[in-house]
Enzyme design. Structure first.
Site, PDB file in Angstrom:
ATOM      1  N   ARG A  58      -1.158 -58.454 125.856  1.00 43.79           N
ATOM      2  CA  ARG A  58      -0.066 -58.363 126.833  1.00 43.79           C
ATOM      3  C   ARG A  58       0.364 -59.786 127.179  1.00 43.79           C
ATOM      4  O   ARG A  58      -0.445 -60.597 127.601  1.00 43.79           O
ATOM      5  CB  ARG A  58      -0.526 -57.615 128.086  1.00 43.79           C
ATOM      6  CG  ARG A  58      -0.935 -56.166 127.816  1.00 43.79           C
ATOM      7  CD  ARG A  58      -1.327 -55.456 129.104  1.00 43.79           C
ATOM      8  NE  ARG A  58      -1.845 -54.125 128.873  1.00 43.79           N
ATOM      9  CZ  ARG A  58      -1.106 -53.012 128.845  1.00 43.79           C
ATOM     10  NH1 ARG A  58       0.202 -53.088 129.020  1.00 43.79           N
ATOM     11  NH2 ARG A  58      -1.676 -51.848 128.640  1.00 43.79           N
ATOM     12  N   HIS A  61       3.927 -63.423 129.805  1.00 45.34           N
ATOM     13  CA  HIS A  61       4.921 -63.014 130.793  1.00 45.34           C
ATOM     14  C   HIS A  61       5.061 -64.020 131.935  1.00 45.34           C
ATOM     15  O   HIS A  61       4.103 -64.693 132.291  1.00 45.34           O
ATOM     16  CB  HIS A  61       4.524 -61.670 131.417  1.00 45.34           C
ATOM     17  CG  HIS A  61       4.363 -60.572 130.418  1.00 45.34           C
ATOM     18  ND1 HIS A  61       3.503 -59.525 130.610  1.00 45.34           N
ATOM     19  CD2 HIS A  61       4.947 -60.351 129.209  1.00 45.34           C
ATOM     20  CE1 HIS A  61       3.564 -58.699 129.581  1.00 45.34           C
ATOM     21  NE2 HIS A  61       4.427 -59.182 128.708  1.00 45.34           N
ATOM     22  N   LYS A  70      -0.943 -65.632 139.976  1.00 47.81           N
ATOM     23  CA  LYS A  70      -1.804 -64.478 139.736  1.00 47.81           C
ATOM     24  C   LYS A  70      -3.270 -64.889 139.816  1.00 47.81           C
ATOM     25  O   LYS A  70      -3.674 -65.879 139.211  1.00 47.81           O
ATOM     26  CB  LYS A  70      -1.529 -63.884 138.348  1.00 47.81           C
ATOM     27  CG  LYS A  70      -0.118 -63.329 138.198  1.00 47.81           C
ATOM     28  CD  LYS A  70       0.148 -62.859 136.780  1.00 47.81           C
ATOM     29  CE  LYS A  70       1.568 -62.331 136.643  1.00 47.81           C
ATOM     30  NZ  LYS A  70       1.867 -61.955 135.249  1.00 47.81           N
ATOM     31  N   TYR A 130      -5.283 -57.867 138.991  1.00 51.43           N
ATOM     32  CA  TYR A 130      -4.747 -59.141 139.438  1.00 51.43           C
ATOM     33  C   TYR A 130      -3.935 -58.996 140.716  1.00 51.43           C
ATOM     34  O   TYR A 130      -3.255 -58.006 140.941  1.00 51.43           O
ATOM     35  CB  TYR A 130      -3.941 -59.835 138.349  1.00 51.43           C
ATOM     36  CG  TYR A 130      -2.815 -59.049 137.717  1.00 51.43           C
ATOM     37  CD1 TYR A 130      -1.480 -59.363 137.997  1.00 51.43           C
ATOM     38  CD2 TYR A 130      -3.079 -58.029 136.816  1.00 51.43           C
ATOM     39  CE1 TYR A 130      -0.454 -58.653 137.381  1.00 51.43           C
ATOM     40  CE2 TYR A 130      -2.062 -57.339 136.196  1.00 51.43           C
ATOM     41  CZ  TYR A 130      -0.740 -57.652 136.491  1.00 51.43           C
ATOM     42  OH  TYR A 130       0.288 -56.961 135.890  1.00 51.43           O
ATOM     43  N   ASP A 167       7.211 -57.319 124.207  1.00 50.23           N
ATOM     44  CA  ASP A 167       6.488 -58.520 123.786  1.00 50.23           C
ATOM     45  C   ASP A 167       6.802 -58.900 122.337  1.00 50.23           C
ATOM     46  O   ASP A 167       6.741 -60.073 121.979  1.00 50.23           O
ATOM     47  CB  ASP A 167       4.992 -58.345 123.996  1.00 50.23           C
ATOM     48  CG  ASP A 167       4.622 -58.326 125.478  1.00 50.23           C
ATOM     49  OD1 ASP A 167       5.449 -58.763 126.299  1.00 50.23           O
ATOM     50  OD2 ASP A 167       3.522 -57.875 125.806  1.00 50.23           O
TER      51      ASP A 167
END
Length: 194
Positions: A58, A61, A70, A130, A167
């Site tokens: 993932r 971003h 985060k 997170y 992605d």
């Protein structure tokens, strides 16, 4: 808690104190005063929890507006977590930090605003949690492709990763919208508290 600066000093590994016995364990994962004393003085506004299988990647971003810091950790399994500095005025621009986070090592990683973030799953599955310093804003979300040759991230993968459609469409850093020279996540934190 131990706060360990990485090669990019704004990205910090946090090792909580773990108290365990035959019944299990207890640990504190966030405490405002302790974090502020160690330079992470932010208000968190949203908690997220994802579950992913082996080989899922993932990222990378970020939100170009409403940038998110985060505080990430893994409650089950293991991931390789990556933060990429995309602050154009930073001396670490285009550099990355990668850290293994697992339920076993209980480490956390602070990824400040101004960084792209991603992870790949190394275990059969991973529960990834997170805290965010700003709300999710899909209209401001951007993605940098995971295998950008200019970044040369050394993902510890033994096969091609599984990616989302979004992605797969990630931009290379040289084409990506990045944070302007003079961007300061410390100023962002102060603005959030006003």
């Amino acid at each position: 808690m131990r706060f360990i600066k990485t090669e990019i000093p704004d990205v910090v590994i946090i090792e909580p104190r773990v108290f365990g016995d035959e019944r299990g364990f207890f640990m504190e994962t966030w405490q405002r005063k302790t974090f502020a004393e160690n330079g992470i003085d932010f208000d968190f506004v949203q908690d997220n929890h994802s579950l992913s299988g082996r080989g899922i990647l993932r990222g990378l971003h970020y939100q170009i507006r409403q940038p998110q810091g985060k505080l990430v950790r893994v409650a089950e399994g293991e991931v390789f977590d990556v933060a990429v500095d995309i602050r154009s005025g930073s001396k670490w621009f285009g550099k990355w930090v990668g850290v293994r986070l697992s339920a076993e090592n209980k480490r956390m990683l602070w990824v400040p605003p101004g960084f792209a973030h991603g992870f790949c799953v190394l275990s059969d599955r991973a529960a990834f949690m997170y805290k965010c310093t700003d709300f999710y804003a899909p209209e401001h979300e951007r993605s940098i492709v995971w295998n950008d040759p200019d970044l040369n991230i050394l993902w510890p993968l033994d096969c091609e990763p599984v990616l989302s459609g979004k992605d797969l469409q990630g931009a290379r850093l040289v084409e990506a919208e990045v944070f302007p020279d003079g961007f300061s996540f410390r100023r962002t934190a102060m603005e959030m508290r006003q």
